[in-house]
Design an enzyme around this catalytic site. Structure first.
Site: not given
Ligand code: CP
Ligand code: NVA
Length: 311
Positions: A137, A296, A228, A268, A134, A107
């Site tokens: 997701q 997920r 989101d 999400c 993502h 990540r």
């Molecule tokens: N939706 C998602 O990726 O959540 P987290 O940031 O908690 O992993």
């Molecule tokens: N768009 C958000 C998604 C988190 C799961 C971010 O990148 O923070």
């Protein structure tokens, strides 16, 4: 369908675009079968590394549980306690981790970093979220939509809010499976232009891709209403100034009333109640956010099984 276990073995998953339309369909089928307990796969003694430069609840825990359920192990490579935070080049880290791990989920901020890991490590690299995509997701989103409606054809998915990583992957995913997709954002917050072009090419002759600045036009008669956060991780400094700009894009009962009466609401998570979504809507009868979060784990379990060539 089980052919997918051979075709994806050893591959990277940096974006949904790394999969063919058929492979994505097979992966969703496998996830559904594994969720239903009809298919049991093992990745005994395989080791998944998690290298997360940003916070995570769902992605981290769902990957861990998925790997344990497959019979594998997980190592948390917290950047703060490894050499990566002290500036060790990614190209070196990638080649070293490649010697220990069987699969690595990253990540990170820049999609290019994922590509660097993929270029320098032979093991599969999974995008666990970048600023651009993502994809894990989006797979969970698609599984949830198919569970609710039993199909993608003639389903309209409306995403309202920031044209961010989640929107980019959802757009691509919907175009791949043949669902109509509409994205409503404030001007200058549209999804990435090249992703829009790719989605339009994928959807051509099959389904609709629509970009608009009008949230009502986007959700009109839609079966799925998705949102989101207005400011993603790394954009905290902009969060306050974005609020007035994004306010008309809040998913509230009034906006939802324009959607199909059977519409579901997805997010999400994590959600900011009172900003992109109201408490009434996320806690309401049309919300499927908890099922979506559960999925997920199912899609990532299928993904891990495929990339590791599970038996
Ligand atoms: N939706 C998602 O990726 O959540 P987290 O940031 O908690 O992993
Ligand atoms: N768009 C958000 C998604 C988190 C799961 C971010 O990148 O923070």
């Amino acid at each position: 369908m089980m052919e997918i276990l051979k075709t994806l073995k050893g591959r990277d998953f940096l974006t949904l675009g790394d999969l063919s339309v058929e492979e994505l369909g097979c992966l969703l089928d496998l996830a559904a079968e594994m969720k239903a307990g009809k298919v049991k796969l093992r990745c005994n003694n395989k080791v998944l590394g998690l290298l997360f430069y940003k916070a995570s609840t769902r992605t981290r825990v769902s990957f861990e549980v998925a790997m344990y359920q497959l019979g594998g192990q997980v190592i948390d490579l917290n950047p703060n306690v490894t050499q990566v935070s002290r500036g060790e080049p990614l190209v070196d880290t990638a080649r070293v981790l490649d010697r220990y791990l069987d699969v690595l989920a990253v990540r990170t901020f820049a999609q290019e970093d994922l590509q660097t890991f993929a270029d320098y490590a032979k093991i599969p690299i999974i995008n666990a979220l970048s600023d651009r995509y993502h994809p894990c997701q989006a797979m969970a989103d698609l599984l949830t939509i198919r569970e609710c409606f039993g199909k993608f054809q003639d389903i309209t998915v409306s995403y309202v809010g920031d044209g961010n990583n989640v929107a980019n992957s959802l757009l691509l995913g919907c175009a791949m499976v043949g669902a109509n997709v509409r994205i409503a954002t404030p001007p200058n917050y549209e999804p990435a232009a090249d992703v829009v072009e790719k989605a339009k090419a994928l959807a051509f002759g099959k389904s609709e891709v629509m970009l608009t600045h009008d949230p009502v036009a986007a959700v009109k008669d839609a079966q799925v209403v998705y949102t989101d956060v207005w400011a993603s991780m790394g954009q905290e400094e902009e969060a306050r100034s974005r609020i007035p700009l994004f306010q008309p894009y809040q998913v509230n009962e009034k906006l939802l009333s324009h959607a199909d009466s059977q519409a579901i609401v997805l997010h999400c998570l994590p959600a900011h109640r009172g900003e992109e979504i109201t408490n009434e809507v996320i806690e309401g009868a049309q919300s499927r956010v908890w099922e979506q979060a559960e999925n997920r784990m199912h899609v990532q379990k299928a993904l891990l099984a495929c990339l590791l060539g599970a038996e």
